[in-house]
Design an enzyme around this catalytic site. Structure first.
Site, PDB file in Angstrom:
ATOM      1  N   CYS A  74       0.796  -1.129  -0.105  1.00  0.00           N
ATOM      2  CA  CYS A  74       0.068   0.132  -0.003  1.00  0.00           C
ATOM      3  C   CYS A  74       0.850   1.346  -0.027  1.00  0.00           C
ATOM      4  O   CYS A  74       1.706   1.358   0.941  1.00  0.00           O
ATOM      5  CB  CYS A  74      -1.034  -0.214   1.409  1.00  0.00           C
ATOM      6  N   CYS A 183      -1.026   3.664  -6.776  1.00  0.00           N
ATOM      7  CA  CYS A 183      -1.835   3.380  -5.527  1.00  0.00           C
ATOM      8  C   CYS A 183      -2.061   1.667  -6.015  1.00  0.00           C
ATOM      9  O   CYS A 183      -2.252   1.654  -7.056  1.00  0.00           O
ATOM     10  CB  CYS A 183      -3.079   3.863  -5.313  1.00  0.00           C
TER      11      CYS A 183
HETATM   12  N1  DGL Z   1      -3.885   0.597  -2.016  1.00  0.00           N
HETATM   13  C1  DGL Z   1      -3.556   1.944  -1.286  1.00  0.00           C
HETATM   14  C2  DGL Z   1      -2.456   2.476  -1.897  1.00  0.00           C
HETATM   15  O1  DGL Z   1      -1.496   1.879  -2.535  1.00  0.00           O
HETATM   16  C3  DGL Z   1      -4.618   2.738  -0.802  1.00  0.00           C
HETATM   17  C4  DGL Z   1      -5.896   3.048  -1.080  1.00  0.00           C
HETATM   18  C5  DGL Z   1      -6.661   3.564  -0.051  1.00  0.00           C
HETATM   19  O2  DGL Z   1      -6.876   4.885  -0.169  1.00  0.00           O
HETATM   20  O3  DGL Z   1      -7.290   2.973   0.937  1.00  0.00           O
HETATM   21  O4  DGL Z   1      -2.107   3.776  -1.754  1.00  0.00           O
END
Ligand code: DGL
Length: 254
Positions: A74, A183
């Site tokens: 993430c 993301c």
């Molecule tokens: N998947 C996450 C990232 O790579 C974040 C997504 C969210 O906002 O929860 O930033």
């Protein structure tokens, strides 16, 4: 630490599955424990302190289960907490993901590069430092995309709603050479993104690089699973487990 232990992979929801797909390919004998904090998604519109606290809670819960490495799949959690996590758990192999801007700048020298990520990732100092390394040689456009994670979490990654949100989002920007998907949820919306931007815009993400780095770190620590071990993925979520499993399995292609 034990070679047979799990590699934990963590995200705010199903986004980290895009990284897990690369990990499973790069490390077929490993056992993965995937945790999606769906009850608290999205992270990207929260404050740094909130995301830091959620990331620490998830890391503690996973480390207690006896893991040999933690992949923070993430970008938002990485920018909020990775340095503090490494300080708190100095013996643990902790790998984070960041927007693949270096990859884009290497492939498109002097190019027009978009970086699409959550509002938090783009406003954090970690990203400012990354951007500083390339913004003299390339034109970089920060493209925050609030709302996109929610559509992907609800199984609408490839849908007219997503097309409409993206059309509005990209409208103010010039034609790009490449778009960095900063993301881990966004690779699942790649079809929609290409429909809106056109096939000529390269889409780049850090999933493959993160998997290769995980392999390298495990090799270095002599913690790779024996080749005879059968790899598998265990899914955990803080949200609606049935719904999470259904979507995660679909995205994982299993
Ligand atoms: N998947 C996450 C990232 O790579 C974040 C997504 C969210 O906002 O929860 O930033």
């Amino acid at each position: 630490m034990n070679k047979e232990n799990y590699i934990a992979v963590f995200d705010s929801g199903v986004g980290g599955i895009s990284v897990l797909r690369h990990l499973v390919k790069a490390l077929p004998s490993e056992r993965f424990l995937y945790f999606g904090d769906s009850a608290n998604a999205p992270y990207g519109t929260k404050t740094k302190e909130q995301v830091r606290a959620l990331t620490f809670a998830a890391a503690e819960m996973l480390i207690k289960q006896g893991i040999k490495a933690l992949v923070v799949a993430c970008n938002t959690a990485t920018s909020a907490a990775i340095e503090d996590l490494r300080k708190a758990y100095p013996k643990m192999i902790i790998i984070g993901i960041e927007p693949a801007l270096k990859l884009a700048a290497d492939k498109f020298p002097g190019g027009k590069l978009g970086v699409m990520a959550t509002p938090m990732t783009l406003r954090e100092e970690k990203f400012a430092r990354l951007m500083e390394r390339f913004d003299e040689s390339c034109d970089i456009f920060k493209i925050p995309a609030p709302g996109l994670v929610e559509l992907i979490e609800s199984g609408k990654a490839d849908s007219p709603e997503t097309d409409a949100l993206l059309r509005e989002l990209f409208d103010p920007y010039p034609e790009l050479d490449a778009l960095v998907l900063g993301c881990t949820h966004y690779p699942f919306a790649a079809k929609s993104i290409s429909r809106v931007l056109g096939d000529g815009v390269a889409l780049l993400d850090g999933g493959d690089g993160t998997a290769r780095e995980t392999r390298r770190r495990l090799e270095e620590a002599d913690l790779l699973a024996p080749a005879s071990q059968e790899g598998y993925v265990l899914l955990q979520s803080s949200g609606n487990t049935e719904q999470f499993k259904f979507l995660a399995q679909k995205l994982l292609d299993k």
